[in-house]
Structure formats: C-alpha cells, structure tokens
Motif scaffolding. Sequence first.
Motif, PDB file in Angstrom:
ATOM      1  N   SER A   2       2.764  -2.500  -9.603  1.00 13.57           N
ATOM      2  CA  SER A   2       1.982  -2.144  -8.428  1.00 13.57           C
ATOM      3  C   SER A   2       2.826  -2.364  -7.177  1.00 13.57           C
ATOM      4  O   SER A   2       3.927  -2.895  -7.250  1.00 13.57           O
ATOM      5  CB  SER A   2       0.714  -2.988  -8.351  1.00 13.57           C
ATOM      6  OG  SER A   2       1.018  -4.227  -7.757  1.00 13.57           O
ATOM      7  N   GLY A   3       2.300  -1.946  -6.059  1.00 14.33           N
ATOM      8  CA  GLY A   3       3.027  -2.064  -4.805  1.00 14.33           C
ATOM      9  C   GLY A   3       3.468  -3.486  -4.502  1.00 14.33           C
ATOM     10  O   GLY A   3       4.440  -3.704  -3.784  1.00 14.33           O
TER      11      GLY A   3
ATOM     12  N   ASP B 240       2.880   1.716  -3.411  1.00 17.59           N
ATOM     13  CA  ASP B 240       2.153   1.514  -4.671  1.00 17.59           C
ATOM     14  C   ASP B 240       2.296   2.691  -5.634  1.00 17.59           C
ATOM     15  O   ASP B 240       2.527   2.503  -6.825  1.00 17.59           O
ATOM     16  CB  ASP B 240       0.678   1.247  -4.396  1.00 17.59           C
ATOM     17  CG  ASP B 240      -0.072   1.032  -5.692  1.00 17.59           C
ATOM     18  OD1 ASP B 240       0.219   0.034  -6.363  1.00 17.59           O
ATOM     19  OD2 ASP B 240      -0.907   1.868  -6.059  1.00 17.59           O
ATOM     20  N   HIS B 241       2.192   3.898  -5.114  1.00 20.97           N
ATOM     21  CA  HIS B 241       2.228   5.062  -6.003  1.00 20.97           C
ATOM     22  C   HIS B 241       3.563   5.131  -6.742  1.00 20.97           C
ATOM     23  O   HIS B 241       3.619   5.409  -7.938  1.00 20.97           O
ATOM     24  CB  HIS B 241       2.006   6.338  -5.196  1.00 20.97           C
ATOM     25  CG  HIS B 241       1.800   7.538  -6.062  1.00 20.97           C
ATOM     26  ND1 HIS B 241       0.674   7.701  -6.833  1.00 20.97           N
ATOM     27  CD2 HIS B 241       2.583   8.607  -6.306  1.00 20.97           C
ATOM     28  CE1 HIS B 241       0.769   8.841  -7.496  1.00 20.97           C
ATOM     29  NE2 HIS B 241       1.925   9.413  -7.198  1.00 20.97           N
ATOM     30  N   LEU B 242       4.631   4.836  -6.001  1.00 21.44           N
ATOM     31  CA  LEU B 242       5.982   4.839  -6.591  1.00 21.44           C
ATOM     32  C   LEU B 242       6.083   3.800  -7.704  1.00 21.44           C
ATOM     33  O   LEU B 242       6.580   4.068  -8.801  1.00 21.44           O
ATOM     34  CB  LEU B 242       6.964   4.501  -5.470  1.00 21.44           C
ATOM     35  CG  LEU B 242       8.375   5.044  -5.566  1.00 21.44           C
ATOM     36  CD1 LEU B 242       8.341   6.556  -5.568  1.00 21.44           C
ATOM     37  CD2 LEU B 242       9.183   4.544  -4.388  1.00 21.44           C
TER      38      LEU B 242
ATOM     39  N   PHE C 100       0.830  -1.206   0.000  1.00 22.88           N
ATOM     40  CA  PHE C 100       0.000   0.000   0.000  1.00 22.88           C
ATOM     41  C   PHE C 100       0.868   1.262   0.000  1.00 22.88           C
ATOM     42  O   PHE C 100       0.636   2.203  -0.745  1.00 22.88           O
ATOM     43  CB  PHE C 100      -0.901  -0.040   1.242  1.00 22.88           C
ATOM     44  CG  PHE C 100      -1.738   1.182   1.465  1.00 22.88           C
ATOM     45  CD1 PHE C 100      -2.896   1.381   0.737  1.00 22.88           C
ATOM     46  CD2 PHE C 100      -1.360   2.131   2.405  1.00 22.88           C
ATOM     47  CE1 PHE C 100      -3.669   2.510   0.951  1.00 22.88           C
ATOM     48  CE2 PHE C 100      -2.133   3.265   2.619  1.00 22.88           C
ATOM     49  CZ  PHE C 100      -3.290   3.452   1.886  1.00 22.88           C
TER      50      PHE C 100
ATOM     51  N   ASP D 159      -1.873   8.660  -2.564  1.00 25.21           N
ATOM     52  CA  ASP D 159      -2.410   7.574  -3.370  1.00 25.21           C
ATOM     53  C   ASP D 159      -1.684   6.280  -3.002  1.00 25.21           C
ATOM     54  O   ASP D 159      -0.471   6.317  -2.845  1.00 25.21           O
ATOM     55  CB  ASP D 159      -2.179   7.920  -4.850  1.00 25.21           C
ATOM     56  CG  ASP D 159      -2.966   7.045  -5.789  1.00 25.21           C
ATOM     57  OD1 ASP D 159      -3.980   6.505  -5.360  1.00 25.21           O
ATOM     58  OD2 ASP D 159      -2.548   6.904  -6.944  1.00 25.21           O
ATOM     59  N   PRO D 160      -2.309   5.140  -2.884  1.00 20.99           N
ATOM     60  CA  PRO D 160      -3.755   4.871  -2.913  1.00 20.99           C
ATOM     61  C   PRO D 160      -4.484   5.309  -1.639  1.00 20.99           C
ATOM     62  O   PRO D 160      -3.869   5.816  -0.712  1.00 20.99           O
ATOM     63  CB  PRO D 160      -3.805   3.353  -3.068  1.00 20.99           C
ATOM     64  CG  PRO D 160      -2.477   2.842  -2.674  1.00 20.99           C
ATOM     65  CD  PRO D 160      -1.505   3.939  -2.797  1.00 20.99           C
TER      66      PRO D 160
ATOM     67  N   ARG E 138      -6.727   2.662  -5.648  1.00 15.90           N
ATOM     68  CA  ARG E 138      -6.080   3.840  -6.233  1.00 15.90           C
ATOM     69  C   ARG E 138      -7.100   4.934  -6.525  1.00 15.90           C
ATOM     70  O   ARG E 138      -8.256   4.638  -6.826  1.00 15.90           O
ATOM     71  CB  ARG E 138      -5.366   3.446  -7.528  1.00 15.90           C
ATOM     72  CG  ARG E 138      -4.103   2.655  -7.279  1.00 15.90           C
ATOM     73  CD  ARG E 138      -3.384   2.408  -8.589  1.00 15.90           C
ATOM     74  NE  ARG E 138      -2.249   1.514  -8.387  1.00 15.90           N
ATOM     75  CZ  ARG E 138      -1.706   0.785  -9.350  1.00 15.90           C
ATOM     76  NH1 ARG E 138      -2.209   0.831 -10.572  1.00 15.90           N
ATOM     77  NH2 ARG E 138      -0.676   0.020  -9.105  1.00 15.90           N
TER      78      ARG E 138
ATOM     79  N   GLY F  39      -7.284  -1.103   0.107  1.00 20.72           N
ATOM     80  CA  GLY F  39      -6.584  -0.003  -0.540  1.00 20.72           C
ATOM     81  C   GLY F  39      -7.041   0.065  -1.986  1.00 20.72           C
ATOM     82  O   GLY F  39      -7.182  -0.956  -2.643  1.00 20.72           O
TER      83      GLY F  39
ATOM     84  N   ALA G  10      -2.091   6.946   1.435  1.00 21.81           N
ATOM     85  CA  ALA G  10      -0.675   6.582   1.428  1.00 21.81           C
ATOM     86  C   ALA G  10       0.154   7.827   1.100  1.00 21.81           C
ATOM     87  O   ALA G  10      -0.413   8.849   0.724  1.00 21.81           O
ATOM     88  CB  ALA G  10      -0.438   5.493   0.388  1.00 21.81           C
ATOM     89  N   PRO G  11       1.492   7.727   1.228  1.00 23.38           N
ATOM     90  CA  PRO G  11       2.320   8.859   0.812  1.00 23.38           C
ATOM     91  C   PRO G  11       1.969   9.255  -0.625  1.00 23.38           C
ATOM     92  O   PRO G  11       1.621   8.403  -1.429  1.00 23.38           O
ATOM     93  CB  PRO G  11       3.741   8.316   0.898  1.00 23.38           C
ATOM     94  CG  PRO G  11       3.683   7.171   1.839  1.00 23.38           C
ATOM     95  CD  PRO G  11       2.303   6.626   1.776  1.00 23.38           C
ATOM     96  N   TRP G  12       2.119  10.519  -0.956  1.00 23.79           N
ATOM     97  CA  TRP G  12       1.734  11.103  -2.251  1.00 23.79           C
ATOM     98  C   TRP G  12       0.217  11.061  -2.465  1.00 23.79           C
ATOM     99  O   TRP G  12      -0.257  11.220  -3.571  1.00 23.79           O
ATOM    100  CB  TRP G  12       2.430  10.413  -3.438  1.00 23.79           C
ATOM    101  CG  TRP G  12       3.915  10.565  -3.406  1.00 23.79           C
ATOM    102  CD1 TRP G  12       4.622  11.691  -3.674  1.00 23.79           C
ATOM    103  CD2 TRP G  12       4.875   9.564  -3.074  1.00 23.79           C
ATOM    104  NE1 TRP G  12       5.971  11.450  -3.516  1.00 23.79           N
ATOM    105  CE2 TRP G  12       6.154  10.151  -3.162  1.00 23.79           C
ATOM    106  CE3 TRP G  12       4.783   8.234  -2.705  1.00 23.79           C
ATOM    107  CZ2 TRP G  12       7.323   9.448  -2.887  1.00 23.79           C
ATOM    108  CZ3 TRP G  12       5.937   7.526  -2.439  1.00 23.79           C
ATOM    109  CH2 TRP G  12       7.188   8.135  -2.522  1.00 23.79           C
TER     110      TRP G  12
END
Lengths: 710, 83
Positions: free
Chosen positions: A398-399, A389-391, A386, B54-55, B68, B66, B50-52
Amino acid sequence: MIPLVAKAFPAPLKPITLALVGNPNVGKTTLFNSLSGLRQHTANYPGVTVEIKKASVLHKGVPIDLLDLPGAYSLAARSPDELIPTQILLGLHCVECRPDVVVAVVDATNLERNLYLVHQVLEVDLPLIICLTMVDMAEAAGATIRCDLLAERMGCPVVWVHPVKGVGIDILLDTILGYQKTPKPKPMDWPLALVKETEQVKTLCKKETPDFMIRRALFDTDGEAAKDLILEKPLLASALAKARKGLADSGFLLPQAESIQRYEDIRKRLVGVQELPKAGVSWTDRLDAWLTHPVSGTLFFLLAMFLVFESVFLLATPIMNWLSAIHEMLGDWVLTTLPEGPFTDLLAHGIIQGVGGVLVFLPQICILFTLLAILEDTGYMARAAFLVDHLMARCGLSGKSFIPLLSSLACAVPGILSTRVIEDRRDRLATILVAPLMSCSARLPVYTLVVAACFAPELGHSPWLGGVMLFAMYMLGLILAPLVALVLKRTLLHGPAPLFVLELPRYQIPNWKSVLHKVMDAGWSFVGRAGSTILAAMVLIWALLYFPTNDLKGGSYPKRVNLLKQEGKGEEALHWQAIWREQSYLGIAGKAMEPVFRPLGWDWRLSVAAIASFPAREVVVGTLAQLYAQEEEEDNIVKALQATDSPLTPAAGLSLMVFFALCCQCVSTLVVIGRETNSWFWPLFTFTYMTILAYAGAWVAFQLGTWIWG
Amino acid sequence: MTPSNFCSLDQLRPGEIAWVTHVDGTDDLSQRLGDLGLQRGVEIELLGRAPWGDPLRLRVGNWRLGLRRQEAARIHLQKTSIH
C-alpha cells in the motif's frame, strides 16, 4: 523502634495502572509523552510485532504506571496483534496485568467516530475517563461541546486537555488518582437475542470468561477472539456458528449489526451534547485540492521526496566521514600506544571498528527521522501515501510502504525502522523483507571501485559506460524489490487484502517535542537494542580474520608485520599481512568456497572479500586492499585490480557488482529485521533469499559480461 | 432522461454529495467499514482522486479519508438525502 522506622519509610503505595486507548491521529502519543516525559520504555511480547510503550510517573506522591495501547478504530481483532488491547483490558493477557483505570483519548472534532471505540471500552467493566483533545480546533470551527452532558450520558468523567501546551494535564492526573470514586460507565443494553446467545455460549466456556470476550467472538467472524476461545474449548466452534445463525434469524445480521447498533446508541447519547457547524470548506480541503491533485500534487510529492533524500545524503555524509575519521584515528592511536598483541588488535580492529560501524548509521537515522517526523506531524505523510497507493498496490503493498522503501535507498536500517507506520502485519513484513534490496549508500563504494577498475574510459570503454553501470545497479533494486514483494504477498505472506483506510488528518504545524521524541525513539531502538548484537558480530568477524596468528613453522604474523612496519618496510609488511589474512580462518573458508564462486568469475581473493564483508558491504573495499597488499586507497586498489597476474575482467566486475547489489551483507540490517519482527526466522530468511538471488544474478551477469566483452 | 438517484461510491463525481444506503458483503472488510461509521444514512462527498483515479479522497461526515475504488464499489449511495 519498629513504628518509628515505618514512619520514616512509609510502605510504598501500590501504583495505579492506567491504559491509554484511542483512535489513530487523536494526539494519544503526544498525551502519553507529555504525561511521561522521557522516562518511557517499550515492551515486546512473544509472537507479535506490536510494541507497547510503558512509563511510570509520580503525581502527588502516588505512582502511576502508564500503558500506551496501540491506536485503533475498534477492538475487533483479526490478528493476534489486534487482540492485545482487548486481552489487556480484560486481564487475559499473558504478561501485562489488568489496568485499574482506562483513559480514552477522544478527538473533539470528530466525536461520533471516536466514541465508537469508547463505546466498546464501556463494556470491559473498568473505570473509564474520557479525555477530549483538539477542543480548541472544534471550537474554532464553530462547534460547542457540553462536557457535563457527555459525562452524564457515558457515565464517566470527561476532562479536556491540550497535550502540546500541557493544559489540563494536572486535572487529568487528579481525576486518575480519584478513579475509585468515578461513577460506573454505562454500557448499552444489547437486544435480548444477543444476551441470550451470549449466555448460551458462556455455558461452554471457562467460568471466568468475560461476556465482552464472548461477544467479540460472536461479532468477529473468523476473528482472533473466537480463535482464542476455540483453542481452549474446541466445542465452541460449532456453538459460535449456531449462535450467529440464531442471531441472524432474529434480525441481528453480523458483521454489520454491531456497528449499526453502536452508532445508533452513540447518536442518541450525543443529542444535545454537541452543536455541529455546517460542514464548510476548511483550509485543509483547500490545501488538499493542490497537494493531492494528480499533477500539482505529484510534482510537490516528487520535490518533497527529492529534498528529503538529498538532505539525508548531503547532511549525513560529512558527519559520517567525520565519525569514521575519528574512529580511524582512535584505532591508530590504540595500535601505536598500546603494546602489540591480540588484545590491542581486538580493541583497534574489532571493538572500535564495531562501535564505529554502529555509530556511523546514527546521523542518517536521526536526519531521516527528523524529516519524516515533520512530514508526519504536519499531516503530509498520509497524503504522500495517498498519492502513490495505486502504484504500490500493483505489487501487493500500500501507499504506506513507499517512504520506508525510499528511505532504504539511503540505508535499509532507518527504512526498516520507519515501517512502523504500516498497520497491516503482512504489508509491514513484506516491506521489511524487500527494503534491503534497494541500493543503499554502503553499496556505492563497491560500485565505484568496480567501475573504476573495469569500466574506466582509459580501458577503452565508452565514457558513458560507468554511469550506465551505476544506473543499472540502482534500477536492479528498484525493479526487483516490488517483484519480490509481489511474490511474497502471493506465497509466504498470502492472505486477504487489508482494508486500505487512510485517514487524512488536518494539516497542522509540527510540534518540536513530538519530533524530538520520534527521532530519539528511532535512534535509541537502533543503538540501544541492535547495537550490542552488531558489535558482537563485528568482534566475531575480527577474530575469524585474526586467528590463527602463527605460520606452520611457529612464527607469529602480527609480530612480523609489526617489525617490518617499524623498520619502515611498508610494502613488505603489507605483503605479509596479505599472507596472514589468507591463512586466517576466514581466508581458509574463502579459499574453500572458491569453487562455489568460480561460476561467477571470481578468484579466491574476491571470494574471501565477499565472505569477509558479511558484517558490512563497505568492508569489501578494505578487505580487497588487505588481500592485494595495498594501502586502503581506492586508486591503489584499482591499480592492483588491473595489474595483478589475473586482472579483474569486466565480466567478473559486473558479476561482483550485481552480487553486492542484491546480497544482504549487512549485520546491522539483519539485526534490525530481527528486532522489528521479534523473531530470528525473518532475518535468516532475508539473508538466504537475498544471497540466492545475488548468486543467481551474479551468474547471469557473468554470462552476459562474457558474451559482451569476451 | 434524469441520471439515476442511486450509484456506488466509486461512480460518484468530484464535488457530488450522497448518502449511504447499504454496504455489500459479510466479510471482515464490511465490518471494518462499519466500525468506521460507513453505514446507512451517512453523508459522503467525493473530494478528489489520486493519480490513476485511485484511491478516492472522501469526506465522511466531518472527517476526511482515502479509500480504494475496489472497496468504494461496495458502498451504495443515493443522491437525495435519506433523512
């Protein structure tokens, strides 16, 4: 006489075949493990990457064959992998026969969502048993569940188990034995429009096509069930489209209509079955507020990853050193005790080296998987995915790809094995294909050797340069892996983005049995299934370096080297050994390849070493030692590299490092990729793209090095 | 001016509870969301991000997941109970 024999050896009972289905994270695997113990094996099917665990058990003298179908929230299938459970349940699978009875594992704390899959299984026309797990947790949270009422509403027996404690397992097994006496499951009544359209489509299908398969083909637009049916009868494509339009006209709007109707029916069936407590703040929520927080969560995550990574390095290294010491000792013992000859050499340098080369990975695999299994069983793994994931989404992953890639910094083999947690096939493949780009621990000996030989402070370089070079090599993989993943996801593995749904399960204390299972599973899939292939490759490379044994005048190299050794002329023996390697098949190939490697600034020795290190990168150090006629000690090789008539220039050294940072010179990795993807295409692809990347990178590095250092 | 009663899931603030009115789209993504029970009438709470950003971390009924932002944007909510 004959009846007597028959009495003594009663005809073996036909085993009951049982399929386990359920959502992810409901304890299905734990239940399977406690039913089967350690007697389980995995089945692979052509063309798909899913594995299905199988086991046979005996209960009250009746054999039961267990089949653990992959965890899923729904039977809707968008890939051949996802269609397998439906095919097996309907008896349409090419290998597996149809089960006699289905056990649906259901999380009692989340009945509604869990019953969705069960609701679909009600329609496959097989006896069904609902097996509730986590009843204690539901009760602790203040919920009550009336099992008898649930059984009546669903039309099948309901039993509850605690797989970790082993409670209820016997009752479940007894219920399984009596499956023929269980009532018939009660599927829902679909609207008349759907029934009619299904009938319409059915007239065009093969006679034995089950209604459920036709409904799946209707429900899942562009899904796998439709593709499967159309493959048999191309006419169906237009018929299905027409039927969907007819459904839409009557208010049955796909794709949501299925879930809306099913959930409505489930809620009706659940009236009075469960008394739900008011949703309060659980301690999982309280913990999550810290552990998924952008600041405190990230800090904890970095600390956890650092600890995992460090323990793999710190704990595995001594065991690995110990293992290599043992196999070296064994090799030496064989060489000194057995009569000299190709067989002894094969045993010492081919087989023992090969087995050692396989076993040396085991400590890393076991330690990493112990830690990962603990993280997974506590529920933290989902939080880690979680957080990052964005990274990872920026490079098309995905994460869930993060941990496998991180593990690959220690060794790509366990890293690739740990990609099994990634459900999406394309994401998993992309992760597998870029995992070997991460700088694994086997590259370190190459880096340190080159740094010592070319960038040492004694050679007039800045004392910082060595560290900078090492850092640069690690960064190379860390930057290139996401980039390659992005390219792959845009080209070869192109497709619609998978839905990222990450269930965040309750935190719980890990169960040691389940951890042990996962570790043994990973260890076994490496040693048992990849081991033999790795060994064969090692023996082949040995033969290419050993033969031919005779020089042009007919004199034998091994004999000469041995004789010199016995006479105590160690240096001369090494000299002849170098000549022997030079004229071996691999040596000849290396020399022939020299022009290819010249643009990288390599002489023939480096070329041969690079080719000979195909089975494993770390072999390059040993091969260089042999080629430079030195004992296998780093200091000596460094001196030799600096002192020969043509010393290793910093530019050539840099290009060698970059080549090894990016190439896939590791048979174990390639074999594991082959096993995990169930194909030979992907390992070949990985080797090819990485070698091209390595060559290009090394060329650039050589030009850059020549420009900087002259 | 009172804030609107309607919004999409990615616009929800942490700690806010809302009910699903509908899910956009006719592709398999919307089917998957439906399979998970994300459909009209379901109660959703945004627990955190989450950081940034997202999600998103959500409570759907009594389970946690979780999701997105991109997918959350398809889920439309109303902040007063549907029931």
